[in-house]
Design an enzyme around this catalytic site. Sequence first.
Site, short mmCIF file in Angstrom:
data_model
loop_
_atom_site.label_atom_id
_atom_site.label_comp_id
_atom_site.label_asym_id
_atom_site.label_seq_id
_atom_site.Cartn_x
_atom_site.Cartn_y
_atom_site.Cartn_z
N LYS A 1 19.92 -9.64 37.05
CA LYS A 1 21.23 -8.93 36.80
C LYS A 1 22.11 -10.42 37.34
O LYS A 1 21.85 -11.00 38.35
CB LYS A 1 21.56 -7.74 37.68
CG LYS A 1 23.10 -7.63 37.67
CD LYS A 1 23.29 -6.21 38.02
CE LYS A 1 24.06 -5.84 39.08
NZ LYS A 1 24.11 -4.45 39.41
C1 R5P Z 1 26.04 -4.87 44.04
O1 R5P Z 1 25.52 -5.39 44.72
C2 R5P Z 1 25.60 -3.81 43.09
O2 R5P Z 1 24.10 -4.11 42.61
C3 R5P Z 1 26.37 -3.40 41.91
O3 R5P Z 1 25.27 -2.47 41.44
C4 R5P Z 1 26.66 -4.59 40.98
O4 R5P Z 1 27.60 -5.43 41.69
C5 R5P Z 1 27.21 -3.92 39.63
O5 R5P Z 1 28.30 -3.22 39.95
P1 R5P Z 1 29.80 -3.78 39.52
O6 R5P Z 1 29.89 -3.72 37.92
O7 R5P Z 1 30.68 -2.90 40.09
O8 R5P Z 1 29.76 -5.21 39.91
#
Ligand code: R5P
Length: 246
Positions: free
Chosen positions: A155
Amino acid sequence: GRTVMLAVDHGYFLGPTTKLESPRKTIAPLIPNADSLMLTRGVLRTSVDANVDTPIVLRISGGTSILKELSNEGITTSIEEAVRLNACAVALSIFVGAEYEKQTLMGLASVVDRAQEYSMPVLAVTAVGKEMARDARYLGLCCRIAAELGANFVKSYYCEDFKKVVEGCPVPIVIAGGKKIEEFEALDMSYKAVQEGAAGVDMGRNIWQSDHPVAMIKAVRAVVHKNATPKEAFDLFNSLKQGKEA
Ligand code: R5P
């Protein structure tokens, strides 16, 4: 080959984040439109009914809070527990360039070793410290290191020249949404990401912090799974938020 993961793991270091104060209320209406839920075991146990068959990507790193050095994470949940909870993958953060870089990278390598014993896929979350630039050079470095250490998917964040990040990473990349932005901007970012090679999104705040989260996740799905343009997806969002089926 693409996915819309719903990220609802934020409480693990942010506490009761805006619009995720009551996880069950936030998550329930979105489940039918999520290809997977990314969350901690605490939220899985308390806030998702056991008969929900949406695949679970279980966050297994943490141990720090927004009040302290974020990179000082460790592994919080065992692979055996992930198997018991019927998770389809596990996720942990790595902090490249941060104070505890080595600890988190060795944590990833060790989780991959243990996950392999159960054929459990591992998602490496490339967490970016406040002081780090979210550019293709840096994110490319993070994603490549994650893949080299054995992550099955990564990710990351969308950035200019995102294609370069994708080219340098031999496993699929999903993008996080980051802080809440206007719906059109979030759809545009998702569109550019998938068109430049992302395998989809692992999105949180830009879905459930929207005033119309169900309309927003459906619009994101149209971008990811149907290659809808940002305009088409935004039109869909607007029509759904007015209660019309498109
Ligand atoms: C962050 O540490 C988390 O893993 C979130 O799942 C990630 O940042 C994704 O969420 P967002 O789209 O709100 O950034």
